[in-house]
Design a protein around this motif. Structure first.
Motif, PDB file in Angstrom:
ATOM      1  N   ASP A  54       2.486 -26.346   1.741  1.00 33.58           N
ATOM      2  CA  ASP A  54       1.582 -27.471   1.574  1.00 33.58           C
ATOM      3  C   ASP A  54       0.281 -26.940   1.011  1.00 33.58           C
ATOM      4  O   ASP A  54       0.191 -25.764   0.612  1.00 33.58           O
ATOM      5  CB  ASP A  54       1.364 -28.202   2.901  1.00 33.58           C
ATOM      6  N   GLY A  55      -0.708 -27.783   0.972  1.00 36.76           N
ATOM      7  CA  GLY A  55      -1.974 -27.388   0.366  1.00 36.76           C
ATOM      8  C   GLY A  55      -2.537 -26.125   0.982  1.00 36.76           C
ATOM      9  O   GLY A  55      -2.988 -25.215   0.284  1.00 36.76           O
ATOM     10  N   ALA A  56      -2.439 -26.042   2.301  1.00 36.08           N
ATOM     11  CA  ALA A  56      -3.046 -24.922   3.008  1.00 36.08           C
ATOM     12  C   ALA A  56      -2.360 -23.608   2.653  1.00 36.08           C
ATOM     13  O   ALA A  56      -3.005 -22.620   2.318  1.00 36.08           O
ATOM     14  CB  ALA A  56      -2.974 -25.160   4.509  1.00 36.08           C
ATOM     15  N   THR A  57      -1.039 -23.604   2.698  1.00 33.96           N
ATOM     16  CA  THR A  57      -0.350 -22.349   2.411  1.00 33.96           C
ATOM     17  C   THR A  57      -0.537 -21.944   0.954  1.00 33.96           C
ATOM     18  O   THR A  57      -0.640 -20.766   0.625  1.00 33.96           O
ATOM     19  CB  THR A  57       1.165 -22.469   2.689  1.00 33.96           C
ATOM     20  N   ARG A  58      -0.543 -22.962   0.095  1.00 34.08           N
ATOM     21  CA  ARG A  58      -0.650 -22.638  -1.319  1.00 34.08           C
ATOM     22  C   ARG A  58      -2.010 -22.037  -1.613  1.00 34.08           C
ATOM     23  O   ARG A  58      -2.151 -21.081  -2.350  1.00 34.08           O
ATOM     24  CB  ARG A  58      -0.416 -23.899  -2.156  1.00 34.08           C
ATOM     25  N   GLY A  59      -3.023 -22.613  -0.990  1.00 35.91           N
ATOM     26  CA  GLY A  59      -4.382 -22.179  -1.283  1.00 35.91           C
ATOM     27  C   GLY A  59      -4.764 -20.857  -0.619  1.00 35.91           C
ATOM     28  O   GLY A  59      -5.610 -20.135  -1.115  1.00 35.91           O
ATOM     29  N   SER A  60      -4.107 -20.540   0.499  1.00 34.21           N
ATOM     30  CA  SER A  60      -4.552 -19.361   1.239  1.00 34.21           C
ATOM     31  C   SER A  60      -4.173 -18.070   0.519  1.00 34.21           C
ATOM     32  O   SER A  60      -3.186 -18.001  -0.203  1.00 34.21           O
ATOM     33  CB  SER A  60      -3.926 -19.385   2.637  1.00 34.21           C
ATOM     34  N   ARG A  61      -4.990 -17.051   0.759  1.00 32.97           N
ATOM     35  CA  ARG A  61      -4.693 -15.754   0.170  1.00 32.97           C
ATOM     36  C   ARG A  61      -3.540 -15.143   0.926  1.00 32.97           C
ATOM     37  O   ARG A  61      -3.476 -15.175   2.134  1.00 32.97           O
ATOM     38  CB  ARG A  61      -5.908 -14.842   0.321  1.00 32.97           C
ATOM     39  N   ASN A  62      -2.600 -14.584   0.181  1.00 29.84           N
ATOM     40  CA  ASN A  62      -1.537 -13.892   0.873  1.00 29.84           C
ATOM     41  C   ASN A  62      -1.014 -12.771   0.009  1.00 29.84           C
ATOM     42  O   ASN A  62      -1.169 -12.780  -1.214  1.00 29.84           O
ATOM     43  CB  ASN A  62      -0.414 -14.864   1.253  1.00 29.84           C
ATOM     44  N   PRO A  63      -0.429 -11.782   0.635  1.00 28.35           N
ATOM     45  CA  PRO A  63      -0.006 -10.581  -0.096  1.00 28.35           C
ATOM     46  C   PRO A  63       1.376 -10.729  -0.732  1.00 28.35           C
ATOM     47  O   PRO A  63       1.933  -9.744  -1.194  1.00 28.35           O
ATOM     48  CB  PRO A  63       0.026  -9.516   1.009  1.00 28.35           C
ATOM     49  N   PHE A  64       1.902 -11.922  -0.756  1.00 28.72           N
ATOM     50  CA  PHE A  64       3.263 -12.083  -1.262  1.00 28.72           C
ATOM     51  C   PHE A  64       3.284 -12.340  -2.761  1.00 28.72           C
ATOM     52  O   PHE A  64       2.352 -12.895  -3.327  1.00 28.72           O
ATOM     53  CB  PHE A  64       3.964 -13.233  -0.542  1.00 28.72           C
ATOM     54  N   ASP A  65       4.379 -11.920  -3.348  1.00 22.16           N
ATOM     55  CA  ASP A  65       4.550 -12.202  -4.767  1.00 22.16           C
ATOM     56  C   ASP A  65       4.893 -13.661  -4.983  1.00 22.16           C
ATOM     57  O   ASP A  65       4.596 -14.222  -6.033  1.00 22.16           O
ATOM     58  CB  ASP A  65       5.661 -11.323  -5.341  1.00 22.16           C
ATOM     59  N   ASN A  85       0.796  -1.218   0.000  1.00 23.41           N
ATOM     60  CA  ASN A  85       0.000   0.000   0.000  1.00 23.41           C
ATOM     61  C   ASN A  85       0.833   1.275   0.000  1.00 23.41           C
ATOM     62  O   ASN A  85       0.313   2.361   0.009  1.00 23.41           O
ATOM     63  CB  ASN A  85      -0.935   0.013   1.213  1.00 23.41           C
ATOM     64  N   ASP A  86       2.138   1.113   0.060  1.00 24.37           N
ATOM     65  CA  ASP A  86       2.983   2.296   0.118  1.00 24.37           C
ATOM     66  C   ASP A  86       3.549   2.574  -1.276  1.00 24.37           C
ATOM     67  O   ASP A  86       4.157   1.706  -1.881  1.00 24.37           O
ATOM     68  CB  ASP A  86       4.131   2.068   1.100  1.00 24.37           C
ATOM     69  N   PRO A  87       3.322   3.805  -1.772  1.00 24.50           N
ATOM     70  CA  PRO A  87       3.734   4.097  -3.143  1.00 24.50           C
ATOM     71  C   PRO A  87       5.230   3.873  -3.390  1.00 24.50           C
ATOM     72  O   PRO A  87       5.622   3.360  -4.440  1.00 24.50           O
ATOM     73  CB  PRO A  87       3.374   5.572  -3.329  1.00 24.50           C
ATOM     74  N   SER A  88       6.057   4.213  -2.374  1.00 25.51           N
ATOM     75  CA  SER A  88       7.493   4.135  -2.643  1.00 25.51           C
ATOM     76  C   SER A  88       7.984   2.699  -2.773  1.00 25.51           C
ATOM     77  O   SER A  88       8.951   2.421  -3.464  1.00 25.51           O
ATOM     78  CB  SER A  88       8.278   4.865  -1.543  1.00 25.51           C
ATOM     79  N   TRP A  89       7.294   1.780  -2.074  1.00 23.33           N
ATOM     80  CA  TRP A  89       7.748   0.390  -2.113  1.00 23.33           C
ATOM     81  C   TRP A  89       6.808  -0.541  -2.876  1.00 23.33           C
ATOM     82  O   TRP A  89       7.053  -1.710  -2.974  1.00 23.33           O
ATOM     83  CB  TRP A  89       7.909  -0.156  -0.687  1.00 23.33           C
ATOM     84  N   ALA A  90       5.732   0.053  -3.397  1.00 20.77           N
ATOM     85  CA  ALA A  90       4.678  -0.792  -3.963  1.00 20.77           C
ATOM     86  C   ALA A  90       5.177  -1.755  -5.019  1.00 20.77           C
ATOM     87  O   ALA A  90       4.677  -2.861  -5.155  1.00 20.77           O
ATOM     88  CB  ALA A  90       3.572   0.086  -4.535  1.00 20.77           C
ATOM     89  N   SER A  91       6.169  -1.316  -5.778  1.00 22.63           N
ATOM     90  CA  SER A  91       6.607  -2.171  -6.865  1.00 22.63           C
ATOM     91  C   SER A  91       7.633  -3.211  -6.433  1.00 22.63           C
ATOM     92  O   SER A  91       8.063  -4.028  -7.230  1.00 22.63           O
ATOM     93  CB  SER A  91       7.210  -1.300  -7.973  1.00 22.63           C
ATOM     94  N   THR A  92       8.040  -3.132  -5.155  1.00 22.66           N
ATOM     95  CA  THR A  92       9.066  -4.068  -4.702  1.00 22.66           C
ATOM     96  C   THR A  92       8.463  -5.450  -4.471  1.00 22.66           C
ATOM     97  O   THR A  92       7.495  -5.589  -3.714  1.00 22.66           O
ATOM     98  CB  THR A  92       9.686  -3.584  -3.382  1.00 22.66           C
ATOM     99  N   PRO A  93       8.985  -6.428  -5.144  1.00 21.69           N
ATOM    100  CA  PRO A  93       8.452  -7.775  -4.902  1.00 21.69           C
ATOM    101  C   PRO A  93       8.776  -8.258  -3.486  1.00 21.69           C
ATOM    102  O   PRO A  93       9.860  -7.980  -2.978  1.00 21.69           O
ATOM    103  CB  PRO A  93       9.148  -8.642  -5.951  1.00 21.69           C
ATOM    104  N   VAL A  94       7.822  -8.920  -2.890  1.00 19.91           N
ATOM    105  CA  VAL A  94       8.030  -9.469  -1.555  1.00 19.91           C
ATOM    106  C   VAL A  94       7.914 -10.985  -1.621  1.00 19.91           C
ATOM    107  O   VAL A  94       6.909 -11.522  -2.076  1.00 19.91           O
ATOM    108  CB  VAL A  94       6.988  -8.918  -0.555  1.00 19.91           C
ATOM    109  N   ILE A  95       8.967 -11.639  -1.191  1.00 16.56           N
ATOM    110  CA  ILE A  95       8.940 -13.110  -1.171  1.00 16.56           C
ATOM    111  C   ILE A  95       8.733 -13.565   0.256  1.00 16.56           C
ATOM    112  O   ILE A  95       9.429 -13.128   1.165  1.00 16.56           O
ATOM    113  CB  ILE A  95      10.246 -13.701  -1.727  1.00 16.56           C
ATOM    114  N   GLY A  96       7.775 -14.409   0.437  1.00 21.62           N
ATOM    115  CA  GLY A  96       7.511 -14.939   1.779  1.00 21.62           C
ATOM    116  C   GLY A  96       8.244 -16.248   1.973  1.00 21.62           C
ATOM    117  O   GLY A  96       8.255 -17.109   1.091  1.00 21.62           O
TER     118      GLY A  96
END
Lengths: 865, 152
Positions: free
Chosen positions: A828-839, A811-822
């Motif tokens: 597993d199935g649960a993590t893959r299926g869940s919504r998350n804000p990570f690239d 949500n921050d304009p200065s960092w918005a384009s920075t990819p975030v890796i979690g």
């Protein structure tokens, strides 16, 4: 009149009677040291007791008499009839005062200074001057050589001393004999041996009764039935009665405590309020005697260690006066004694450190333990957490002795403690030691008794029943109300296994027991019945078998052993804690980390316990010829691929071999390699790990159970960084400094382990790495206007949480384009299926996957830009 | 010490264990009984045969054969035991058979031969030379104070 006073009167009256008799003996045989010391002791006791319960007049008289007797004893003063008469007079005075106390419950008014003066004078006089000071001594009793002196004395002292003595003559004549009556005769003092003997006889009677009942039970119309029933009842009542004669209020064991606490409070400069409840609770005098010392010790402990100093209490906002409360009550055939303080609570960390330092526990075990379990180490021999030895306690003997003393009488002790809020010790002891109710069980055709005190419940397991014995790596456990209960086969513990080819019995029973603060189940073949058994101590020849606390004769006349649940429980723990832990541990870690599967290299180095490192971190496994290992500047090195490979050994006793082949795990950091010398590579396993993190010991990340064995997860970073500090530190800063235009990666992570291994990896791939220990620190960097090409964040760990941080970045304009890796432990199935804000999500230990993702994301970002 | 005490002290009950004649000081012996029901004590020393009910008291039974290193007796008839009291505890000594009461004179007594098996040395007070056989005097204290002996 309170109990104490009644007892005092009874006791003193008796003592005085004895002293009377002994004095007469002494007069006849003045050189009998035994008689003299007996008299001295009795008078001394009377004096002491008077002082204790606050009878100053009595005390002073007794004291003066004692002084004089002391002179006799030391040989300074000769025993003469006159001197004895003087003592008799003082005894009479004591009786007189006692009579007054009995009538009025208070010391009668009166002046004893005359008598005391005479006693003192007599005591002070040396032989040449004054062997006997009694002015009333009749001259005809005198030996000739004493005569002149007495005359001299009489002339000197007769006038001032005579009147008071005469004044006292009247009551003396009536009182001493009459007074002994009322209170003293209401209770009698019986030699303890007599009661002990009675108890033994009653025990035998109970036994015989049980035998008779057993015989008649099988005959329906026996003519003995009715009389036997009567006998049985009478026996029961008799048993109760005899037990009662042995009963004493627990307050007797407490009587000294207020004084002790008062003295301690002064000594320690603390304000302590000792509150006692339930002093009237009765228990067997034998038990009472045995519990006295442990109780005193625990009170001292509470006062010394438990309670803070006044200043400390003020500082944390507690009332200045610390409270120690002592409570006793009955609960189902047992006495519970609670000793609670509102002090600082047990210092978990100190206990941990101490237990480790003293080798009581390993780091791995410790990591699996709940706080309560750690606290219980205070009962372990040689663990005193007081850093300074005070006069009061902290000598390293203490709670372990308390515990063994209590367990000796079939009791148990446990504690609850909350940091800052105080500790509560709970002692549970049987009412009497002689007769306990027990459960009789059968194992391999042998019968054993288990004291009911520790039996919680019985569970039957058979084909078709809901309860089933399950196994984890051969360790039997039972699901009991959603908990796993560690089980032991009693036959294994007792080593009474039947022939190996014997059929597995179709049903078994589990005796769920609680002992030494631990729940466990004993698997037995059969359960017979419960009954009162007469506990007899085991012979010295078999005393060293910890599994038995005694033996008994059953109704059918056979002898069986009584199991000591504490002994069995220790067998349980040594066999199973490492694998399955105990109940409260499991309850406490419901929310612990989720299992994760990763390939682990299992090896052994130094200590015999297996160790492991994630395989992903290892670049190569090498077996090198030991002679090739050289030393340089005190460190081990190996010529390896055209460079020097520094070798490190494990802290806990790892060593480099001097011959044969040495196994080396090679770790790569940037362009440098580090070798970790290990004794033996055991296996590579892919298993779900439950790592219990613990940071108390360098080089160990925690421990996990791998293939049924507790395995230390090695903190490679510890060893690697150790090498780098000493070998590479200067080189490192230089290498990371010069290069410009490097892509910038922010790693948000709080694990040193992870940083030490992944950060070098990323920077080795040509990225400039900035580390932030948590999300808050990362967001701060953002506010400072620092920008990055990529953010790598641990999802589960730091600060506000990886998810939230990623949202904020988004949500921050200065960092918005920075990819975030979690980074996650496992996808597993649960993590893959869940919504998350990570690239992207990457598994933490998948280093190839991680590097590829970083490369990929930065490239795609740059393409987009 | 009076004459009569002396005489008593030298009275022995003779027992056979593994073919050897032993003497137990008669003052120590409570009774001799046939072993009927004995309870094994798991985890105890191998020479502890078990515990049994001796007229309402619990006696710890010692397998003298195991103690002396003699192979166990063949299965069969219930063995005999000698009940002895020592330090307020009751013990049973498993023996093969019981003989007679002997009054022995000190003339025929001598200390243990030096080449005696150490296990025997420990529990033998000495040897009486009888006609045609030797009698080993059992030292009850040594036999029953196992803990002390081991500590020493």
């Amino acid at each position: 009149m309170d109990d104490l006073m009644t007892e005092f009167l009874t006791e003193t009256a008796e003592s005085l009677t004895v002293v009377d008799a002994e004095l007469v003996k002494l007069e006849r045989d003045p050189n009998n040291a035994d008689v003299l010391s007996k008299i001295f002791r009795l008078v001394h006791t009377i004096k002491g007791t008077c002082g204790f319960i606050g009878l100053p007049r009595l005390e002073s008289v007794a004291h003066a008499s004692e002084n004089m007797l002391g002179k006799f004893r030391d040989g300074v003063l000769q025993v003469t009839p006159e001197a004895v008469t003087l003592i008799f007079q003082s005894l009479d005075r004591i009786k007189e005062i006692l009579g007054g106390i009995e009538r009025t419950e208070a010391e009668p008014q009166g002046d004893d200074s005359d008598l005391i003066a005479r006693l003192t004078k007599a005591a002070a006089g040396n032989l040449s001057e004054e062997p006997a000071s009694e002015p009333h001594a009749s001259a005809d009793e005198e030996t000739p050589q004493d005569l002149p002196l007495v005359e001299h004395l009489a002339a000197q002292e007769a006038s001032p001393l005579a009147p008071p003595v005469q004044a006292n003559a009247q009551p003396r004549a009536n009182d001493p004999q009459g007074v002994e009556s009322s209170v003293a005769s209401q209770s009698i003092r019986v030699n303890v041996d007599v009661i002990e003997n009675l108890m033994v006889m009653v025990s035998e009677l109970v036994l015989t009764r049980n035998q008779l009942l057993e015989m008649v039970r099988h005959k329906d119309d026996s003519e003995f039935k009715v009389p036997l029933q009567r006998l049985s009842n009478v026996t029961g009542e008799l048993q109760e009665g005899v037990v009662k004669t042995r009963m004493q209020p627990i307050g007797n064991a407490w009587a000294k405590l207020p004084r002790i606490v008062r003295d301690l409070a002064n000594e320690l400069g603390k304000k302590i309020d000792l509150q006692m409840h339930g002093a009237e609770t009765e228990l067997d005098r034998q038990v009472l005697e045995l519990i006295k010392d442990p109780l005193t010790h625990m009170i001292r402990n509470s006062a010394d260690h438990g309670l803070e100093t006044t200043a400390e209490r003020k500082a944390v906002g507690k009332p200045e006066t610390g409270i120690i409360s002592l409570r006793a009550f009955h609960e189902g055939g047992h006495i519970i004694i609670e000793i609670a303080d509102d002090g600082r609570g047990l210092p978990t960390d100190k206990i941990k450190a101490k237990a480790l330092a003293n080798g009581i526990v390993t780091q791995a075990d410790l990591a699996l333990m709940s706080e309560a379990q750690i606290h219980r180490f205070v009962f372990h021999a040689g663990l005193s957490t007081a850093t300074k030895v005070t006069n009061v306690s902290g000598r390293g003997v203490g709670m372990d002795v308390v515990r063994s003393n209590i367990e000796l009488i079939g009791g148990s002790v446990d504690l609850k403690s909350k940091q800052g809020a105080g500790s509560t010790f709970t002692i549970k002891i049987p009412l009497t030691l002689a007769i306990v109710s027990a459960l009789i069980v059968g194992v391999q055709g042998m019968r054993f008794a288990i004291p009911q005190i520790c039996v919680v419940e019985l569970v039957r397991v058979a084909a078709g029943t809901e309860a089933q014995i399950e196994r984890i790596n051969q360790t039997p456990v039972l699901r009991l109300r959603n908990r796993l209960l560690p089980l032991v086969h009693l036959s294994e513990v007792l080593k009474v296994q039947g022939p190996p080819d014997a059929a597995v019995p179709s049903e078994a029973f589990i005796v769920v027991a609680q002992a030494a603060g631990r729940s466990f189940g004993m698997i037995v073949d059969s359960v017979f019945d419960t009954g009162e058994i007469v506990v007899k101590p085991v012979s010295p020849l078999i005393k060293d078998v910890a599994m038995f606390s005694g033996n008994t004769i059953l109704g059918d006349g056979s002898v069986i052993m009584i199991l000591d649940p504490i002994g069995v429980s220790s067998a349980v723990s040594s066999e199973t804690t490492a694998r399955s832990g105990s109940e409260d541990w499991r309850a406490g870690r419901v929310t612990a980390e989720k299992p994760r599967a990763q390939a682990q290299l299992i090896f052994r180095a130094g200590s015999p316990e297996p160790k492991s490192v994630p395989l992903a971190l290892i670049t190569r496994l090498e077996m090198v010829d030991a002679p090739r290992i050289e030393q340089s500047n005190g460190r081990f090195v190996l010529q390896y691929r055209g460079a020097l490979l520094p070798l490190v050994v494990f802290d806990d006793g790892g060593a480099i071999k001097t011959e044969g082949r040495q196994a080396v795990l090679v770790f790569t950091d940037e362009d440098r390699n580090v070798g970790l010398a290990v004794d033996e590579i055991i296996d590579i396993v892919e298993e779900e790990l439950n790592v219990e993190l613990s940071a108390a010991k360098g080089g160990v990340l925690g421990s996990a159970v791998i293939r049924g064995k507790v395995t230390e997860i090695v903190d490679v970073s510890y060893y690697v960084s150790e090498v780098f500090r000493s070998w590479f530190a200067p080189a490192k800063s230089e290498s990371s400094g010069g290069v410009s235009e490097r892509r910038r990666v922010l790693v948000v992570n709080d694990s040193i382990f992870f940083s030490a291994l992944i950060v070098p990896l990323i920077s080795a791939a040509g990225y400039e790495v900035t580390e932030a220990p948590n999300a808050d620190a990362a967001l701060k960097l953002k506010e400072e206007g620092v920008s990055f090409d990529l953010i790598l964040s641990d999802i589960e760990r730091p600060g506000v949480g990886g998810n939230v941080m990623a949202e904020m970045v988004r949500n921050d304009p200065s960092w918005a384009s920075t990819p975030v890796i979690g980074l996650v432990q496992k996808i597993d199935g649960a993590t893959r299926g869940s919504r998350n804000p990570f690239d992207a999500l990457v598994e933490k230990y998948d280093r190839d996957g991680l590097m590829a993702t970083i490369r990929d994301r930065i490239e795609s970002k740059e393409r987009a830009a | 010490m009076s004459k009569s005490v002396d005489a008593n002290a030298d009275d022995f009950i003779t027992v056979q264990i593994g073919g050897q004649l032993f003497g137990i000081p008669i003052l120590e012996v409570h009774d001799v009984f046939r072993l009927e029901r004995m309870t094994r004590v798991p985890l105890s020393r191998p020479d502890i045969a078990g515990v049994l009910n001796l007229r309402g008291r619990i006696a710890t039974t010692i397998d003298c054969r195991a103690r002396l290193g003699i192979p166990p007796r063949a299965e069969g008839a219930a063995p005999l035991a000698v009940g002895v009291e020592h330090g307020n505890e009751l013990y049973g000594l498993l023996i093969d058979s019981v003989g007679e009461v002997l009054s022995l004179s000190a003339d025929s007594f001598e200390p243990n031969p030096v080449n005696l098996d150490p296990r025997w040395q420990k529990i033998s007070k000495g040897i009486y030379r009888l006609e045609g056989k030797l009698l080993v005097v059992l030292d009850m204290t040594a036999l029953l104070d196992i803990a002390k002996r081991d500590a020493a």
